[in-house]
Design a protein around this motif. Structure first.
Motif, PDB file in Angstrom:
ATOM      1  N   UNK A   1      -2.081 -17.023  -0.358  1.00 24.52           N
ATOM      2  CA  UNK A   1      -1.625 -17.837   0.614  1.00 24.52           C
ATOM      3  C   UNK A   1      -2.385 -19.048   0.728  1.00 24.52           C
ATOM      4  N   UNK A   2      -3.610 -19.288   0.478  1.00 23.56           N
ATOM      5  CA  UNK A   2      -4.421 -20.313   0.228  1.00 23.56           C
ATOM      6  C   UNK A   2      -4.046 -21.238  -0.570  1.00 23.56           C
ATOM      7  N   UNK A   3      -3.802 -20.783  -1.985  1.00 23.39           N
ATOM      8  CA  UNK A   3      -3.245 -21.663  -2.908  1.00 23.39           C
ATOM      9  C   UNK A   3      -1.684 -22.176  -2.594  1.00 23.39           C
ATOM     10  N   UNK A   4      -0.905 -21.234  -1.884  1.00 22.14           N
ATOM     11  CA  UNK A   4       0.514 -21.675  -1.663  1.00 22.14           C
ATOM     12  C   UNK A   4       0.297 -22.840  -0.666  1.00 22.14           C
ATOM     13  N   UNK A   5      -0.690 -22.623   0.362  1.00 25.33           N
ATOM     14  CA  UNK A   5      -0.743 -23.918   1.480  1.00 25.33           C
ATOM     15  C   UNK A   5      -1.260 -25.021   0.684  1.00 25.33           C
TER      16      UNK A   5
ATOM     17  N   UNK B   1      -9.231  -4.163   1.105  1.00 23.64           N
ATOM     18  CA  UNK B   1     -10.013  -5.514   1.388  1.00 23.64           C
ATOM     19  C   UNK B   1      -9.693  -6.288   0.143  1.00 23.64           C
ATOM     20  N   UNK B   2      -9.875  -5.952  -0.877  1.00 21.58           N
ATOM     21  CA  UNK B   2      -9.565  -6.681  -2.274  1.00 21.58           C
ATOM     22  C   UNK B   2      -8.052  -7.316  -2.164  1.00 21.58           C
ATOM     23  N   UNK B   3      -7.133  -6.095  -1.680  1.00 22.54           N
ATOM     24  CA  UNK B   3      -5.830  -6.764  -1.401  1.00 22.54           C
ATOM     25  C   UNK B   3      -5.571  -7.797  -0.641  1.00 22.54           C
ATOM     26  N   UNK B   4      -6.263  -7.805   0.665  1.00 24.44           N
ATOM     27  CA  UNK B   4      -6.109  -8.708   1.573  1.00 24.44           C
ATOM     28  C   UNK B   4      -6.830 -10.017   1.212  1.00 24.44           C
ATOM     29  N   UNK B   5      -8.049  -9.995   0.343  1.00 22.17           N
ATOM     30  CA  UNK B   5      -8.515 -11.131  -0.215  1.00 22.17           C
ATOM     31  C   UNK B   5      -7.676 -12.026  -1.025  1.00 22.17           C
TER      32      UNK B   5
ATOM     33  N   UNK C   1      -2.268  -3.588  -6.403  1.00 24.65           N
ATOM     34  CA  UNK C   1      -3.409  -4.056  -5.903  1.00 24.65           C
ATOM     35  C   UNK C   1      -3.425  -3.430  -4.576  1.00 24.65           C
ATOM     36  N   UNK C   2      -2.333  -3.297  -3.788  1.00 24.27           N
ATOM     37  CA  UNK C   2      -2.295  -2.776  -2.424  1.00 24.27           C
ATOM     38  C   UNK C   2      -2.511  -1.337  -2.230  1.00 24.27           C
ATOM     39  N   UNK C   3      -2.389  -0.487  -3.530  1.00 21.27           N
ATOM     40  CA  UNK C   3      -2.263   0.957  -3.566  1.00 21.27           C
ATOM     41  C   UNK C   3      -3.424   1.428  -4.155  1.00 21.27           C
ATOM     42  N   UNK C   4      -4.526   1.631  -3.444  1.00 22.60           N
ATOM     43  CA  UNK C   4      -5.668   2.376  -4.103  1.00 22.60           C
ATOM     44  C   UNK C   4      -5.358   3.658  -4.634  1.00 22.60           C
ATOM     45  N   UNK C   5      -6.002   3.769  -5.874  1.00 23.78           N
ATOM     46  CA  UNK C   5      -5.566   4.842  -6.838  1.00 23.78           C
ATOM     47  C   UNK C   5      -6.743   5.945  -6.562  1.00 23.78           C
TER      48      UNK C   5
ATOM     49  N   UNK D   1       0.916  -1.181  -0.081  1.00 26.25           N
ATOM     50  CA  UNK D   1      -0.057   0.101  -0.026  1.00 26.25           C
ATOM     51  C   UNK D   1       1.018   1.236   0.121  1.00 26.25           C
ATOM     52  N   UNK D   2       0.325   2.387  -0.353  1.00 25.90           N
ATOM     53  CA  UNK D   2       0.957   3.690  -0.409  1.00 25.90           C
ATOM     54  C   UNK D   2       1.294   4.150   0.923  1.00 25.90           C
TER      55      UNK D   2
END
Length: 850
Positions: A672-676, A662-666, A434-438, A1-2
């Motif tokens: 992470x789920x795919x990695x697990x 929230x989208x970034x967190x999702x 994705x983590x930086x809202x424009x 994020x910014x």
């Protein structure tokens, strides 16, 4: 994020503390923090790219609107805003996103500022109001325009307030019909025109602004007086200002000339007079002579915009200059800052049907296109480069559709890898942002946004419109549009070369490409919506990508559903909806209505004659008062609605930032789920591999135990042999010792004999001659005995050395034997444990273990 600087976070905390409790201590701390922020050199910390910086500007707005305008705190906020407005990105965000113009207007209007402070506030308004878009007559506009006119008419203010007030008013009127209507209804036309016409020694910028404002004031007339000469004078000033500004690198003058010409060309009533201007060729040729590869990028960008407006007029006598303009544009189309204006200008020339220009210089054109799309060595792509890429791809699409030969030439200079690298950078840019809202509008680094005049290009079936830098287009939508354009161009080239069609199918097999296509299909741009639907519905989408496409559609549906659920209710005030306020009591309203009905002839003229003059005057006084009261009520309601609208806009920005977060967190959780899941699969494979390794290890250990048993038996035999050899050597050592002892005894005896012989020598000296032979023999025997003694001593040392070596060998073998016995015991223990595990596994597999 910014990231947000600590100074900004500290200011937000101090602002909240001051709003909760307005003490002198909190006020002094807040003022001190404002002073610190006003000297920060890195303005990137103030760009509204995250929740904290957005909250920072909301705090500034609230403090400025709730604080006494004459207090030092308010002026420090104004100074801070003037400092950070040096950044074009922040300036445009304050104008379009934060919507600071109403607050600054209220500050200027409600406070009795000194001449110096009023001038600085006007300069801040001038900076923020540049290219502002006003779609309706907002309350602050109705208040600010008369104040600006009053400042211009005030002779005591001088040029210190006249110039910024005039510039701000021109910025507000430019391309904003509601402001023009407000200015034309002001009622001070003649005084303002006289003031503008009688200025002493005006600069070229002031002359342009004066001519523009006078034009706005007289546009309400059916036709301007001496329209042709007036337009010719303005155009002459524009070309003079543009030439001087470009030659002297005076960006403000050049920008003003381009803006005023673009505004003039938008008035259909002046189109005939503008087209009749005779000095276009001379002016354009002069500008092109100044344009070269060493020209400043900022000036070239504005010049390209001015040339675009001129070429857009479609004047036939300017076609001879199209080739020169086209070549100049080709030289700048790869520039990160001038690329989009240059491509717009080239596209306009081609839309006018002058294909000979591109055909004559096809090699230079193709080389420039290759350079513009070559990102093979780039690690990332920024937003400004993406706008240039979109403009290039749009131009290529139109040319490929129009000319099959050009499409074939394009396949010879471009490779599928060029587009695959470009698509990879676009997708990477979207993932990293994705983590930086424009929250800011898409702008160039100079703050010169592309104007909306692309819509005036006219329609052409072979060309699609450029993707202009629309503030409503988010970074994600821009990336999605870029993906669609890349797919479109690659598919067109695939009709000429199979390698591009294979690359097109490869691009569609990427799951990230599908998410961009769905995002573009759900956007507000109808053209790109149809393109996305066409890609999704055609049969070229691989079957393995259908799952990614379905998942992207589901995510988009969830996003749309959440957006619909977040719709807010109409604004309320004091628990009730806004309602139309009554201007008078019902009894007075009835009297006024009755009087109006009688005046309209609903009663006999005799009744009207019977009316007294005082009744008629009273009726008109009531009606005028009611109208004035209604106007004040509507103005208050409009101001309240504007305030509520601005607050709702801020809430929308905060919601958008939270949504992006929230989208970034999702997305992070999904990754992470795919990695697990991947780790789980790898762990299961590892467990299976370990089990196989255990079985293999058991077999190897059994073989190794057998080999070690054989080796142990062999070592036992070797140890017995070594012991026998050691005993034999001990016996030899004992024999050697006995021999040595005998030799020593012999030596002692010989010494005694020598003594005796010496005594006999003295006694038998006279017998020396006789016994000489015997003496020599005795000496020889003595020498032999000495040699024998030396030999025996040497043999004794050799025996001692061999004895030491044998003792070392014996200790080494004993140690080796001990280690082998311990290894044998360990292997026996492991074999027993593995046997127990084998039996347990066998029992489990046989179902015996409960």
């Amino acid at each position: 994020m910014g990231s947000t600087s600590p100074q900004v976070k500290n200011f937000i905390n101090l602002a909240y503390d001051y709003r909760r409790k307005k003490t002198d201590k909190n006020l002094s701390q807040l003022q001190r923090q404002l002073q610190i922020l006003a000297v920060v050199s890195d303005l990137h910390a103030f760009e509204p790219t995250c929740m904290e910086t957005l909250e920072f500007y909301v705090c500034l707005e609230q403090l400025l609107s709730s604080t006494d305008a004459r207090s030092p705190l308010a002026w420090k906020i104004i100074s801070l805003l003037a400092h950070i407005c040096r950044s074009p990105t922040i300036r445009i965000a304050l104008r379009d996103e934060i919507k600071l113009m109403p607050i600054l207007s209220e500050y200027l209007i409600s406070s009795k500022l000194s001449k110096d402070k009023a001038g600085k506030t006007l300069q801040l308004l001038q900076e923020i109001s540049y290219r502002i878009k006003i779609s309706r007559a907002e309350a602050w506009v109705l208040q600010l325009v008369p104040i600006l006119v009053e400042m211009m008419l005030d002779s005591s203010s001088g040029d210190d307030l006249l110039v910024p007030a005039l510039t701000t008013l021109a910025n507000l009127c430019r391309s904003n019909p509601p402001v023009l209507t407000c200015l034309q209804n002001n009622g001070t036309h003649k005084e303002l025109i006289q003031k503008l016409l009688h200025m002493k020694n005006p600069s070229i910028n002031l002359q342009l602004l004066t001519a523009e404002l006078i034009l706005y004031l007289e546009l309400e007339l059916p036709r301007l007086e001496n329209e042709n000469s007036y337009v010719e004078r303005i155009l002459g000033l524009i070309f003079t200002a543009a030439t001087d500004g470009f030659a002297e690198n005076n960006l403000s003058t050049l920008r003003l000339a381009a803006d005023i010409f673009g505004e003039l060309s938008s008035f259909h009533s002046l189109e005939e007079s503008i087209r009749e201007y005779k000095n276009y060729t001379t002016g354009i040729q002069t500008l092109l002579n100044f344009l070269n590869s060493d020209s400043p990028v900022e000036s070239v960008e504005v010049l390209m915009e001015l040339l675009f407006y001129i070429v857009d007029l479609g004047l036939s006598h300017l076609q001879k200059l199209h080739e020169d303009i086209f070549l100049k544009s080709v030289a700048w189309m790869h520039s990160e800052r001038c690329g989009v204006p240059a491509l717009r200008l080239m596209k306009n020339i081609l839309i006018l049907g002058d294909d000979s220009v591109s055909s004559a210089h096809i090699d230079d054109f193709l080389q420039a296109i290759t350079a513009s799309l070559d990102f093979s060595e780039a690690l990332h792509i920024n937003e400004q480069q993406l706008h240039r890429v979109n403009a290039t791809l749009t131009l290529l699409e139109g040319l490929c559709i129009r000319d099959v030969a050009f499409r074939l030439r394009l396949t010879m200079v471009l490779t599928p890898k060029t587009f695959s690298n470009l698509l990879r950078l676009i997708i990477t840019m979207h993932v990293s942002s994705n983590g930086s809202p424009n929250l800011t509008s898409s702008t160039s680094s100079s703050g010169l946004e592309l104007s909306g005049s692309m819509s005036r290009l006219g329609s052409d079936s072979d060309f699609t419109s450029f993707t202009t830098k629309d503030p409503s287009v988010t970074r994600e939508e821009l990336a999605a549009q870029s993906v669609i354009l890349v797919l479109t161009v690659v598919k067109l080239l695939g009709s000429q070369k199979a390698e591009f069609m294979l690359e097109y199918r490869q691009m569609l097999s990427n799951p990230s490409t599908m998410s961009h296509i769905v995002r573009c299909q759900r956007s507000n741009n109808s053209e790109f919506v149809s393109r996305a639907v066409e890609v999704m519905c055609e049969g070229t989408v691989p079957s393995e990508s259908m799952a990614s496409l379905i998942k992207a559609v589901e995510e988009s549906n969830l996003s749309t559903h959440s957006t619909l659920n977040s719709d807010f209710e109409p604004s309320r005030r004091d628990g009730t909806y806004w309602s139309h306020a009554q201007s008078f009591l019902p009894s007075y309203e009835e009297k006024v209505d009755s009087m109006i009905a009688r005046l309209k002839g609903t009663v006999d003229k005799i009744e009207l004659k019977d009316l007294g003059l005082t009744d008629i005057m009273e009726m008109y006084e009531y009606k005028l008062a009611a109208t004035a009261h209604m106007e004040m009520t509507l103005r208050d309601a409009l101001a309240a609605a504007d305030t509520q609208n601005r607050q709702t806009h801020h809430s929308m920005l905060q919601t958008r930032a939270q949504n992006d977060q929230l989208r970034s967190l999702l997305r992070t959780w999904e990754q992470k789920f795919q990695a697990s899941q991947k780790d789980k699969t790898e762990l299961q494979a590892t467990i299976s591999q370990v089990q196989n390794s255990a079985r293999q290890l058991r077999e190897n250990l059994v073989k190794e135990k057998t080999a070690m048993d054989r080796q142990n038996s062999k070592l036992q035999k070797e140890m017995s042999a070594l012991r026998s050899e050691l005993d034999a050597r001990d016996e030899m050592i004992r024999k050697s010792q006995r021999m040595l002892s005998d030799a020593q005894n012999d030596i002692k005896n010989l010494h005694k004999q020598i003594k005796e012989e010496q005594e006999k020598f003295h006694k038998l000296q006279e017998c020396n001659q006789k016994l000489d032979d015997e003496l020599k023999k005795g000496r020889r025997d003595h020498d032999d005995l000495q040699k024998e003694i030396a030999r025996l001593e040497k043999a004794q040392g050799q025996m001692k050395k061999e004895n030491s070596e044998l003792e070392l060998i014996i200790s080494s073998h004993e140690k080796t034997l001990t280690e082998k016995e311990s290894q044998l015991e360990e292997m026996t223990r492991k074999f027993t444990e593995l046997k127990r595990i084998q039996d347990m596994i066998h029992n489990i597999s046989a179902g015996k273990l409960v």
